[in-house]
Design a protein around this motif. Structure first.
Motif, PDB file in Angstrom:
ATOM      1  N   VAL A 140       1.107  -1.224   0.056  1.00  0.00           N
ATOM      2  CA  VAL A 140      -0.013  -0.091   0.011  1.00  0.00           C
ATOM      3  C   VAL A 140       0.825   1.327   0.098  1.00  0.00           C
ATOM      4  CG1 VAL A 140      -2.123  -0.997   0.906  1.00  0.00           C
ATOM      5  CG2 VAL A 140      -0.427  -0.235   2.472  1.00  0.00           C
TER       6      VAL A 140
ATOM      7  N   ALA B 163      -7.528  -0.331  -2.154  1.00  0.00           N
ATOM      8  CA  ALA B 163      -6.326   0.734  -2.323  1.00  0.00           C
ATOM      9  C   ALA B 163      -5.830   0.298  -3.927  1.00  0.00           C
ATOM     10  CB  ALA B 163      -5.307   0.367  -1.494  1.00  0.00           C
TER      11      ALA B 163
ATOM     12  N   VAL C  88      -5.241   3.992   2.709  1.00  0.00           N
ATOM     13  CA  VAL C  88      -3.628   3.599   2.913  1.00  0.00           C
ATOM     14  C   VAL C  88      -3.307   4.027   4.454  1.00  0.00           C
ATOM     15  CG1 VAL C  88      -1.232   3.949   2.359  1.00  0.00           C
ATOM     16  CG2 VAL C  88      -2.844   3.544   0.518  1.00  0.00           C
TER      17      VAL C  88
END
Ligand code: NDP
Length: 422
Positions: A199, A269, A221
């Motif tokens: 991430v 993400a 994130v």
């Protein structure tokens, strides 16, 4: 038959392609799962299957060795885990936060500092890494099966009912190689650490591409990073969870943490990196606050159990002495042992109340993706199914282990997860 053969076989057949197709839907189908039902959607999926590569295999193996070295060499106290059903006490090294700091410093230093690779590289080559990991781990699970049958590390290795179940569920409870506990290495240091790097790299990729980070990706994130860091702060508690105490190390855990976790847990993400979007500031702050509160409550619940057992039941919970049931049970070596079941705090609200904040958090880091597609919600949906199954499985296991003491706990704490609902 269903739980011991058909279910595992279906999962073995379906989960590897699913994880790749989800990635492809995000990259090539604009995040639309509906397009998978169309001919052109399937054609795009067929054409876009990533190829495994030796360079990806070398990166993954290098990362595994790096984490194994950090686990062995970084300073950290040795911790003896809970007693296994055979009466043994596995040892773990507690240096997770240090390993997280060193790993991230090395990644950021090598990319931003030394320019060895682009910081967004893990996003750019995610498909290739994912399929290489997927295939490599299918082979690894075969080795784990063979090791468990031929050279088990400890006496608590046990064959299940059939080959499919043994491969899926694993043979050994605590396999180790060269003194490294494989569950700690793969679950904590490869799976969770890899998730964190992924991430970070997704965010770096977006920043490089757009010149800024969208607030939607930033919230998603940030929550995932706080959750992962909390995991390493609490790593000692992880050794007392179902994964570590009871689940054997086979496909379910090993492939789960090395391939399913990076592929599915990061899906929101991934989507937000491929589809940048800004959300209203109030929504971003609210999701951040709700997500952080959920992490706090989940952590507090895990800590309450840990403090109660560490203190022999004398800990204070919510300002009052902990209420406990002194439960007795027998281990495989024939010894009678004692354990504490906490009946107050979060463990008095429901028997697995901490699963609720876990779910809320999953939604908080997925909601920034908006409501255009179902894809970013695949993780919360999966988690809901997993946790309901897990709560039932744990109840059955504790019933077998504690008998009348567990009945007493169920009488005093009636609900499994959400009071008055479930
Ligand atoms: P739990 O933390 O619920 O641990 C279950 C074990 O705790 C039981 O087997 C029992 O073990 C003991 N226990 C049960 N009731 C009590 C009680 N009243 N007092 C004291 N001990 C009790 O299990 P999980 O492993 O499922 O969860 C651990 C953490 O991981 C949680 O924070 C959870 O939210 C998170 N999680 C995250 C997942 C994800 O994919 N994101 C998936 C699953 C969990 P014993 O034999 O020692 O008595």
């Amino acid at each position: 038959m269903l739980r011991d053969f058909v279910g595992p076989l279906v999962l073995l057949v379906l989960t590897p392609p699913s994880v790749i197709i989800l990635w492809e839907a995000c990259r090539y189908l604009d995040g639309s799962l509906r397009r998978l039902a169309t001919l052109d959607g399937w054609a795009a999926v067929k054409a876009g299957v990533p190829s495994p590569s030796w360079s990806a295999a070398a990166v993954l193996l290098g990362f595994l060795l790096w984490e194994a070295l950090l686990l062995r060499l970084l300073p950290g106290r040795l911790h003896r885990g809970p007693v296994t059903p055979d009466g043994a006490r596995p040892e773990y090294r507690l240096n997770g936060v240090r390993a997280w700091l060193v790993t991230h410093a090395a990644f950021l230093g090598a990319s931003y500092g030394l320019g060895w690779f682009s910081p967004g590289i893990l996003y750019e080559r995610f498909g290739e890494l994912l399929i290489t990991m997927c295939l490599g781990c299918l082979a690894l699970c075969g080795l784990l099966y063979a090791k468990g049958r031929l050279r088990p590390s400890a006496a608590d290795a046990g064959s299940g009912r059939n080959v499919v179940m043994d491969y899926f569920w694993g043979v050994e409870l605590h396999p180790s190689v060269l003194g490294v506990d494989l569950k700690q290495l793969f679950n904590c240091r490869f799976g969770m650490m890899g998730w964190s790097l992924l991430v970070v790299s997704f965010a770096a990729y977006q920043h490089e591409r757009l010149g800024h980070l969208t607030n939607a990706l930033a919230v998603s994130v940030a929550l995932q990073l706080v959750y992962i860091l909390k995991f390493f702060v609490w790593e000692r508690g992880y050794f007392s969870t179902l994964d570590m105490m009871h689940d054997r190390f086979g496909y379910y855990l090993c492939w789960g943490v090395t391939t399913w976790l990076p592929g599915v847990y990061t899906i929101a993400a991934q989507y937000l990196t491929a589809h940048p979007r800004q959300i209203p500031s109030w929504a971003a702050w609210t999701l951040l606050a709700v997500g952080l509160a959920a992490i706090g409550i989940n952590y507090d619940a895990d800590r309450q159990r840990q403090r109660t057992r560490d203190s022999g039941g004398t800990a204070m919970i919510w300002g009052r002495p902990a209420q406990v049931i002194q439960a007795r049970y027998a281990t495989g070596d024939g010894q009678s042992r004692q354990s504490l079941l906490l009946v107050s705090g979060w463990w008095g609200v429901a028997r697995h109340f901490h699963y609720l904040p876990e779910m809320v958090l999953a939604l908080a880091w997925s909601l920034p993706a908006g409501f255009g597609h179902l894809l970013p919600y695949v993780y919360p949906i999966f988690l809901g199914v997993l946790l309901v199954d897990r709560a039932g499985r744990d109840d059955r296991r504790c019933q077998d282990k504690y008998g009348a003491y567990w009945n007493e706990y169920r009488r005093r704490v009636r609900w499994r997860v959400v009071p008055r609902v479930y």
